[in-house]
Structures are given as structure tokens and as C-alpha cells.
Design a protein around this motif. Structure first.
Motif, short mmCIF file in Angstrom:
data_model
loop_
_atom_site.label_atom_id
_atom_site.label_comp_id
_atom_site.label_asym_id
_atom_site.label_seq_id
_atom_site.Cartn_x
_atom_site.Cartn_y
_atom_site.Cartn_z
N ALA A 65 -2.38 -3.54 7.74
CA ALA A 65 -0.94 -3.48 7.04
C ALA A 65 -0.07 -4.31 7.69
O ALA A 65 0.22 -4.19 9.14
N SER A 66 1.17 -5.09 6.98
CA SER A 66 2.21 -5.80 7.68
C SER A 66 3.19 -4.98 8.06
O SER A 66 3.25 -3.62 7.69
N GLY A 67 3.97 -5.20 8.94
CA GLY A 67 5.13 -4.61 9.30
C GLY A 67 5.38 -3.20 9.86
O GLY A 67 4.05 -2.80 10.27
N ARG A 68 6.09 -2.33 9.18
CA ARG A 68 6.00 -0.95 9.28
C ARG A 68 5.74 -0.06 8.31
O ARG A 68 6.37 0.86 7.77
N ALA A 69 4.46 -0.83 7.53
CA ALA A 69 4.37 0.11 6.32
C ALA A 69 4.08 1.46 6.47
O ALA A 69 4.40 2.36 5.72
N PHE A 70 3.31 1.89 7.56
CA PHE A 70 2.83 3.15 7.98
C PHE A 70 4.07 4.12 7.96
O PHE A 70 4.03 5.25 7.73
N ARG A 71 5.17 3.68 8.42
CA ARG A 71 6.43 4.40 8.71
C ARG A 71 6.98 4.71 7.19
O ARG A 71 7.62 5.71 7.07
N ALA A 72 6.84 4.07 6.39
CA ALA A 72 7.81 4.13 5.14
C ALA A 72 6.88 4.30 3.86
O ALA A 72 7.38 4.76 2.88
N TYR A 73 5.49 4.06 3.79
CA TYR A 73 4.74 4.36 2.77
C TYR A 73 3.76 5.19 3.25
O TYR A 73 2.87 5.16 4.19
N GLY A 74 3.16 6.05 1.97
CA GLY A 74 1.94 6.73 2.03
C GLY A 74 0.93 5.76 2.09
O GLY A 74 1.01 4.61 1.15
N MET A 75 -0.40 5.87 2.44
CA MET A 75 -1.40 4.89 2.34
C MET A 75 -2.66 5.51 1.67
O MET A 75 -2.87 6.91 1.79
N GLY A 76 -3.37 4.73 1.07
CA GLY A 76 -4.64 5.42 0.19
C GLY A 76 -5.68 4.33 -0.23
O GLY A 76 -5.55 3.21 0.31
N TRP A 77 -6.90 4.92 -0.44
CA TRP A 77 -8.10 4.28 -0.75
C TRP A 77 -8.36 4.53 -2.22
O TRP A 77 -8.34 5.90 -2.81
N PHE A 78 -8.68 3.62 -2.88
CA PHE A 78 -9.27 3.75 -4.37
C PHE A 78 -10.59 3.18 -4.42
O PHE A 78 -11.03 2.28 -3.44
N ARG A 79 -11.55 3.40 -5.40
CA ARG A 79 -12.84 2.44 -5.57
C ARG A 79 -12.94 2.38 -6.98
O ARG A 79 -12.37 3.04 -7.95
N ARG A 80 -13.61 1.31 -7.36
CA ARG A 80 -14.09 0.86 -8.65
C ARG A 80 -15.47 0.61 -8.58
O ARG A 80 -15.98 -0.32 -8.04
N ARG B 149 -11.03 2.04 -11.77
CA ARG B 149 -10.73 2.43 -10.50
C ARG B 149 -10.29 3.83 -10.25
O ARG B 149 -9.42 4.34 -11.24
N THR B 150 -10.62 4.53 -9.46
CA THR B 150 -10.32 6.00 -8.99
C THR B 150 -9.92 6.20 -7.64
O THR B 150 -10.22 5.51 -6.79
N PHE B 151 -9.11 7.31 -7.58
CA PHE B 151 -8.61 7.78 -6.48
C PHE B 151 -9.57 8.27 -5.43
O PHE B 151 -10.53 8.95 -5.82
N VAL B 152 -9.57 7.79 -4.11
CA VAL B 152 -10.69 8.41 -2.96
C VAL B 152 -9.76 9.32 -1.90
O VAL B 152 -10.08 10.41 -1.87
N ALA B 153 -8.85 8.72 -1.22
CA ALA B 153 -8.22 9.26 -0.43
C ALA B 153 -6.88 8.87 -0.34
O ALA B 153 -6.51 7.67 -0.63
N ALA B 154 -5.73 9.54 0.36
CA ALA B 154 -4.30 9.20 0.71
C ALA B 154 -3.91 10.07 1.73
O ALA B 154 -4.42 11.06 2.23
N ILE B 155 -2.75 9.45 2.58
CA ILE B 155 -2.21 10.12 3.58
C ILE B 155 -0.95 9.84 3.78
O ILE B 155 -0.42 8.87 3.28
N ASN B 156 0.24 10.84 3.96
CA ASN B 156 1.33 10.47 4.10
C ASN B 156 1.80 9.59 5.03
O ASN B 156 1.39 9.04 5.88
N PRO B 157 3.21 8.97 4.83
CA PRO B 157 3.82 8.07 5.65
C PRO B 157 3.75 8.70 7.20
O PRO B 157 3.96 10.06 7.53
N GLY B 158 3.28 8.17 8.29
CA GLY B 158 3.21 8.57 9.62
C GLY B 158 1.62 9.39 9.54
O GLY B 158 1.52 9.66 10.95
N GLY B 159 1.01 9.38 8.87
CA GLY B 159 -0.32 10.08 9.00
C GLY B 159 -0.52 11.36 8.82
O GLY B 159 -1.81 11.71 9.25
#
Length: 120
Positions: free
Chosen positions: A24-39, A45-55
Motif C-alpha cells: 500500500a502507498s503512503g500511510r494507508a494503514f493509519r487512515a484506512y481499514g484494509m480488506g480482502w475480497f475474492r471473485r 465478488r465477495t468479502f473475505v476479511a478486513a481489519i481496522n486502521p492500525g491493524g
């Protein structure tokens, strides 16, 4: 604007493991939740997993709970999805995303997909 990569897919036998990575570019993990989807082939496309900003506070789809683990390495600006005990039904193109907090996770930015194929 967040730029996301995606890698680590491949062909594996049922019961095997893979680890997907998403840079990920820049400080994405501080500002955004992150996740995985799959198709999966022929499916939406469906949700697989996600995590809050900061982990913190990971969330998982029921189909992968106990087998997949989402994590981040902020020092490397990288999101991971550790996938264990893979099943043929896990075959799909996997996409990482940046967006809201994990529950519920709403993606805003998408990474390139990476193919995971699980043979029986």
C-alpha cells in the motif's frame, strides 16, 4: 488516493497454504481499514476479511474463519492474508482493498487481483 498492489497467488493442492501480500502507498494503514475480497469463476465478488486502521479487530467471512488470517506490517506498508487448509472452493481471484473500518467493511480503493487455484 491510495495505491494498492497484490501478489502471492498460485496453484496449491487442497490442504495447502498460501500467503497473499498487498503493498500500500503512503500511510494507508493509519487512515484506512484494509480488506480482502475474492471473485470465484462465474460469481460475484465477495468479502473475505478486513481489519481496522492500525491493524485491530479483524473480521472474517464465515467460510474462511479459522483458516485465514489477515494482518498488516505497517513498517513494510504491506497487508497480508495467510490462507491455511485451502479448499477447492477457495479458488478465486483475490483483491485487496482500502476503505472503512472492518465492521462493516466498505472498500474505496482496489488493488490488482491475484489468482488462487486450489486443486482437489
Amino acid at each position: 488516493q491510495v495505491e494498492l498492489g497484490g501478489s502471492g497467488g498460485g496453484l496449491v493442492q487442497a490442504g495447502g497454504s498460501l500467503r497473499l501480500s498487498c503493498a500500500a502507498s503512503g500511510r494507508a494503514f493509519r487512515a484506512y481499514g484494509m480488506g480482502w475480497f475474492r471473485r470465484a469463476p462465474g460469481k460475484e465478488r465477495t468479502f473475505v476479511a478486513a481489519i481496522n486502521p492500525g491493524g485491530s479487530s479483524p473480521a472474517y467471512a464465515d467460510s474462511v474463519k479459522g483458516r485465514f488470517t489477515i494482518s498488516i506490517d505497517a513498517a513494510k506498508n504491506t497487508l497480508y492474508l495467510q490462507m491455511n487448509d485451502l479448499k477447492p472452493e477457495d479458488t478465486a481471484v483475490y483483491y485487496c482493498a482500502a476503505g472503512t473500518t472492518a465492521r462493516p467493511f466498505r472498500p474505496t480503493y482496489w488493488g490488482q487481483g491475484t489468482q488462487v487455484t486450489v486443486s482437489s
